[in-house]
Design a protein around this motif. Structure first.
Motif, PDB file in Angstrom:
ATOM      1  N   GLY A 128       0.789  -1.218   0.000  1.00 23.06           N
ATOM      2  CA  GLY A 128       0.000   0.000   0.000  1.00 23.06           C
ATOM      3  C   GLY A 128       0.828   1.279   0.000  1.00 23.06           C
ATOM      4  N   THR A 129       0.139   2.401   0.169  1.00 22.50           N
ATOM      5  CA  THR A 129       0.758   3.731   0.113  1.00 22.50           C
ATOM      6  C   THR A 129       0.291   4.569   1.290  1.00 22.50           C
ATOM      7  OG1 THR A 129       0.781   3.690  -2.313  1.00 22.50           O
ATOM      8  CG2 THR A 129       0.973   5.846  -1.259  1.00 22.50           C
ATOM      9  N   LYS A 130       1.223   5.127   2.031  1.00 18.51           N
ATOM     10  CA  LYS A 130       0.864   6.026   3.125  1.00 18.51           C
ATOM     11  C   LYS A 130       1.582   7.361   2.957  1.00 18.51           C
ATOM     12  CE  LYS A 130       4.382   4.727   6.585  1.00 18.51           C
ATOM     13  NZ  LYS A 130       4.613   4.150   7.921  1.00 18.51           N
ATOM     14  N   ILE A 131       1.101   8.359   3.694  1.00 23.10           N
ATOM     15  CA  ILE A 131       1.644   9.709   3.626  1.00 23.10           C
ATOM     16  C   ILE A 131       2.391   9.995   4.918  1.00 23.10           C
ATOM     17  CG2 ILE A 131       1.076  12.148   3.287  1.00 23.10           C
ATOM     18  CD1 ILE A 131      -1.593  11.185   2.061  1.00 23.10           C
ATOM     19  N   SER A 132       3.591  10.551   4.804  1.00 24.06           N
ATOM     20  CA  SER A 132       4.426  10.795   5.976  1.00 24.06           C
ATOM     21  C   SER A 132       5.010  12.207   5.953  1.00 24.06           C
ATOM     22  CB  SER A 132       5.573   9.775   6.017  1.00 24.06           C
ATOM     23  OG  SER A 132       6.532  10.124   7.010  1.00 24.06           O
ATOM     24  N   THR A 133       5.027  12.851   7.121  1.00 25.32           N
ATOM     25  CA  THR A 133       5.730  14.125   7.249  1.00 25.32           C
ATOM     26  C   THR A 133       7.095  13.938   7.900  1.00 25.32           C
ATOM     27  OG1 THR A 133       4.568  14.498   9.344  1.00 25.32           O
ATOM     28  CG2 THR A 133       3.643  15.550   7.369  1.00 25.32           C
ATOM     29  N   ILE A 134       7.421  12.709   8.264  1.00 21.52           N
ATOM     30  CA  ILE A 134       8.703  12.416   8.916  1.00 21.52           C
ATOM     31  C   ILE A 134       9.735  11.901   7.922  1.00 21.52           C
ATOM     32  CG2 ILE A 134       9.818  10.893  10.588  1.00 21.52           C
ATOM     33  CD1 ILE A 134       8.397  13.261  11.831  1.00 21.52           C
ATOM     34  N   ASN A 135       9.309  11.061   6.970  1.00 20.18           N
ATOM     35  CA  ASN A 135      10.233  10.656   5.899  1.00 20.18           C
ATOM     36  C   ASN A 135      10.562  11.878   5.053  1.00 20.18           C
ATOM     37  OD1 ASN A 135       9.351   8.000   6.746  1.00 20.18           O
ATOM     38  ND2 ASN A 135      10.117   7.245   4.786  1.00 20.18           N
ATOM     39  N   ASN A 136      11.831  12.187   4.893  1.00 14.32           N
ATOM     40  CA  ASN A 136      12.201  13.367   4.101  1.00 14.32           C
ATOM     41  C   ASN A 136      11.780  13.231   2.652  1.00 14.32           C
ATOM     42  OD1 ASN A 136      15.316  13.731   5.924  1.00 14.32           O
ATOM     43  ND2 ASN A 136      13.375  14.743   6.277  1.00 14.32           N
ATOM     44  N   PHE A 137      11.999  12.042   2.078  1.00  8.73           N
ATOM     45  CA  PHE A 137      11.738  11.822   0.656  1.00  8.73           C
ATOM     46  C   PHE A 137      10.890  10.563   0.470  1.00  8.73           C
ATOM     47  CE2 PHE A 137      15.968  13.761   1.127  1.00  8.73           C
ATOM     48  CZ  PHE A 137      15.732  14.978   0.502  1.00  8.73           C
ATOM     49  N   THR A 138      10.177  10.508  -0.620  1.00  6.16           N
ATOM     50  CA  THR A 138       9.333   9.346  -0.906  1.00  6.16           C
ATOM     51  C   THR A 138      10.197   8.103  -1.080  1.00  6.16           C
ATOM     52  OG1 THR A 138       7.584  10.666  -1.907  1.00  6.16           O
ATOM     53  CG2 THR A 138       7.703   8.346  -2.552  1.00  6.16           C
ATOM     54  N   ALA A 139       9.861   7.070  -0.316  1.00  4.75           N
ATOM     55  CA  ALA A 139      10.564   5.791  -0.378  1.00  4.75           C
ATOM     56  C   ALA A 139       9.644   4.749  -0.995  1.00  4.75           C
ATOM     57  CB  ALA A 139      11.006   5.347   1.013  1.00  4.75           C
ATOM     58  N   VAL A 140      10.154   4.005  -1.965  1.00  7.21           N
ATOM     59  CA  VAL A 140       9.317   3.011  -2.646  1.00  7.21           C
ATOM     60  C   VAL A 140      10.017   1.661  -2.697  1.00  7.21           C
ATOM     61  CG1 VAL A 140       8.135   4.758  -4.039  1.00  7.21           C
ATOM     62  CG2 VAL A 140      10.180   3.667  -4.933  1.00  7.21           C
ATOM     63  N   HIS A 141       9.225   0.631  -2.728  1.00  9.26           N
ATOM     64  CA  HIS A 141       9.720  -0.748  -2.845  1.00  9.26           C
ATOM     65  C   HIS A 141      10.687  -0.839  -4.020  1.00  9.26           C
ATOM     66  CE1 HIS A 141       9.726  -5.080  -3.412  1.00  9.26           C
ATOM     67  NE2 HIS A 141       8.969  -5.248  -2.336  1.00  9.26           N
ATOM     68  N   SER A 142      11.747  -1.621  -3.859  1.00  9.96           N
ATOM     69  CA  SER A 142      12.754  -1.765  -4.924  1.00  9.96           C
ATOM     70  C   SER A 142      12.138  -2.133  -6.262  1.00  9.96           C
ATOM     71  CB  SER A 142      13.783  -2.832  -4.532  1.00  9.96           C
ATOM     72  OG  SER A 142      14.581  -2.403  -3.460  1.00  9.96           O
ATOM     73  N   SER A 143      11.108  -2.980  -6.224  1.00 10.63           N
ATOM     74  CA  SER A 143      10.478  -3.419  -7.472  1.00 10.63           C
ATOM     75  C   SER A 143       9.670  -2.315  -8.138  1.00 10.63           C
ATOM     76  CB  SER A 143       9.583  -4.637  -7.213  1.00 10.63           C
ATOM     77  OG  SER A 143      10.375  -5.751  -6.817  1.00 10.63           O
ATOM     78  N   ILE A 144       9.426  -1.240  -7.409  1.00 11.84           N
ATOM     79  CA  ILE A 144       8.801  -0.053  -7.993  1.00 11.84           C
ATOM     80  C   ILE A 144       9.875   0.984  -8.334  1.00 11.84           C
ATOM     81  CG2 ILE A 144       7.164   1.840  -7.617  1.00 11.84           C
ATOM     82  CD1 ILE A 144       5.689   0.034  -5.635  1.00 11.84           C
ATOM     83  N   TYR A 145      10.848   1.105  -7.435  1.00 12.93           N
ATOM     84  CA  TYR A 145      11.871   2.137  -7.626  1.00 12.93           C
ATOM     85  C   TYR A 145      12.673   1.930  -8.919  1.00 12.93           C
ATOM     86  CZ  TYR A 145      15.825   5.200  -7.036  1.00 12.93           C
ATOM     87  OH  TYR A 145      16.763   6.165  -7.258  1.00 12.93           O
ATOM     88  N   LYS A 146      13.063   0.713  -9.161  1.00 12.66           N
ATOM     89  CA  LYS A 146      13.929   0.465 -10.324  1.00 12.66           C
ATOM     90  C   LYS A 146      13.269   0.859 -11.642  1.00 12.66           C
ATOM     91  CE  LYS A 146      16.631  -3.085  -7.955  1.00 12.66           C
ATOM     92  NZ  LYS A 146      16.887  -4.544  -7.801  1.00 12.66           N
ATOM     93  N   PRO A 147      12.036   0.401 -11.919  1.00 15.76           N
ATOM     94  CA  PRO A 147      11.394   0.853 -13.166  1.00 15.76           C
ATOM     95  C   PRO A 147      11.068   2.345 -13.153  1.00 15.76           C
ATOM     96  CG  PRO A 147       9.895  -0.535 -11.895  1.00 15.76           C
ATOM     97  CD  PRO A 147      11.232  -0.662 -11.251  1.00 15.76           C
ATOM     98  N   LEU A 148      10.798   2.905 -11.969  1.00 12.06           N
ATOM     99  CA  LEU A 148      10.541   4.339 -11.868  1.00 12.06           C
ATOM    100  C   LEU A 148      11.785   5.139 -12.263  1.00 12.06           C
ATOM    101  CD1 LEU A 148       8.970   6.878 -10.929  1.00 12.06           C
ATOM    102  CD2 LEU A 148       9.776   6.383  -8.607  1.00 12.06           C
ATOM    103  N   ALA A 149      12.930   4.771 -11.696  1.00 17.15           N
ATOM    104  CA  ALA A 149      14.167   5.488 -11.998  1.00 17.15           C
ATOM    105  C   ALA A 149      14.547   5.330 -13.471  1.00 17.15           C
ATOM    106  CB  ALA A 149      15.294   4.982 -11.099  1.00 17.15           C
ATOM    107  N   ARG A 150      14.377   4.103 -14.007  1.00 19.97           N
ATOM    108  CA  ARG A 150      14.712   3.875 -15.416  1.00 19.97           C
ATOM    109  C   ARG A 150      13.836   4.732 -16.333  1.00 19.97           C
ATOM    110  NH1 ARG A 150      15.173  -1.729 -13.993  1.00 19.97           N
ATOM    111  NH2 ARG A 150      13.012  -2.053 -14.675  1.00 19.97           N
ATOM    112  N   ALA A 151      12.547   4.741 -16.035  1.00 19.64           N
ATOM    113  CA  ALA A 151      11.615   5.508 -16.872  1.00 19.64           C
ATOM    114  C   ALA A 151      11.891   7.002 -16.777  1.00 19.64           C
ATOM    115  CB  ALA A 151      10.176   5.213 -16.444  1.00 19.64           C
TER     116      ALA A 151
END
Length: 372
Positions: free
Chosen positions: A230-253
């Motif tokens: 799922g997806t939650k909203i945080s004011t404590i995490n400085n930057f959006t953190a995503v599962h590796s299986s999402i991050y890799k295609p996101l960064a490539r795209a």
């Protein structure tokens, strides 16, 4: 002197005008540029002690360093009492005499301040609990259980309690609505089996980069029976953190779409992995002119759009990076939307109807959180 780890009843002063109390309360939000945390200032007790509290959407209540705290309105609640079990609780004021009586909070000792912004001495919780600020204000002042958050990139932002943001603002007319969903398993550090999460989750169904959907298994976007995903909203995490299986295609795209825009990639700078030459990025009304990232939510082509001001973090005058980080291969939550992505976005949390209303970047409307 108050003892650490106990809970108490007090008077809590909120910096708002009495005339505005019937529609809601307003607190200022400041950004600490060293920690990238956001905090507000309130006053507690008969001596009006100032508490500079870091804002935490996922925390259950207000706590602050009580080691040297004294007040004639101090009224401790024993930790094993029924009231403590139900409430975990003190009174709130405003310099303009707005009072929220018997407001619950917790005392911690100084060592709990480690890692918080310099000059802060506590944390303000805004989670879905009976003892959160918005719930207490709603109950004590007979206001709806709603609050709005506008984190500033600079200047003063605003935290509206007991209602939406200013009804006079044109921004509120263009807000997009999406349901707040409940994670059935608590995400708190300590909880009772069977408790749902107090944090704020939304149903992100997919991600698009420059209009093109990422090829990612839909299961990463859903919450399973164990509360994972799922997806939650945080004011404590400085930057959006995503599962590796999402991050890799996101960064490539993103890198590919940036290359198509003649943006030059450069060496990565931790914690980021996709970085670019600033000299090859032009500027637009919404910040650096880079590929747009969209978090797609239920509805007919409905999405939370993230533009350059929220997707690019400047490292120095020569380099800026995609401000998303790899959350690893087994995070509890697949997508944690971080505070940097919330800057100059207006968010309205309506706990009455269990909905989130959001603006995407206010820069689109030539506004910011400090000019709202």
């Amino acid at each position: 002197m108050a003892s650490p780890f106990n809970s108490f009843l007090f008077f809590f002063a909120i910096l708002v005008s009495t005339s505005y109390a019937q529609n809601g309360l307003v607190l200022p939000i400041r950004k600490d540029t060293n920690t990238l945390q956001y905090y507000t200032s309130i006053e507690m007790g008969s001596n009006r002690a100032t508490v500079n509290a870091v804002i935490n959407l996922g925390a259950q209540y207000l706590w602050f360093d009580c080691d040297d705290y004294t007040s004639s309105t101090y009224a401790p609640i024993p930790c094993d009492s029924k009231k403590c079990e139900i409430a975990k609780e003190d009174t709130l004021y405003s310099k303009d005499r707005v009072e929220v009586p018997q407001f619950p909070f917790s005392c911690m000792n100084t060592r709990f301040l480690e890692g918080l912004a310099s000059g802060t001495n506590g944390m303000l919780g805004l989670a879905r609990t009976e003892i959160s600020l918005h719930k207490q204000v709603a109950n004590k002042l007979n206001l709806p259980d709603k609050f709005s958050l506008c984190l500033p990139s600079s200047g003063l932002g605003k935290l509206y309690i007991g209602g939406g943001s200013s009804s006079k603002s044109d921004v509120t007319k263009s807000l997009i609505t999406t349901p707040l969903i409940i994670n059935p398993v608590s995400t708190a550090p300590a909880y009772t089996v069977g408790d749902p999460s107090d944090e704020y989750f939304i149903n992100v169904q997919s991600i698009r980069v420059q209009g093109e959907p990422l090829s990612v298994k839909s299961s990463y976007f859903t919450i399973d029976k164990d509360g994972v995903g799922g997806t939650k909203i945080s004011t404590i995490n400085n930057f959006t953190a995503v599962h590796s299986s999402i991050y890799k295609p996101l960064a490539r795209a993103f890198v590919k779409a940036a290359s198509d825009m003649k943006i030059k990639s450069v060496d990565a700078v931790a914690p980021f992995r996709a970085c670019f030459s600033s000299s090859t990025i032009s500027t637009s009304a919404t910040g650096p002119s880079v590929p747009t990232i969209e978090l797609v939510v239920p509805g007919n082509d409905v999405s939370w759009k993230i533009y350059g001001a929220n997707s690019m973090f400047p490292i120095n005058k020569n380099v800026m990076c995609l401000a998303f980080v790899d959350g690893g291969s087994s995070p509890r939550t697949s997508i944690v939307i971080g505070a940097y992505q919330l800057e100059d976005n207006l968010l309205e949390f309506d706990l009455v109807s269990s909905q989130l209303r959001f603006s995407s970047s206010l820069l689109l409307q030539n506004k910011t959180c400090s000019r709202l």
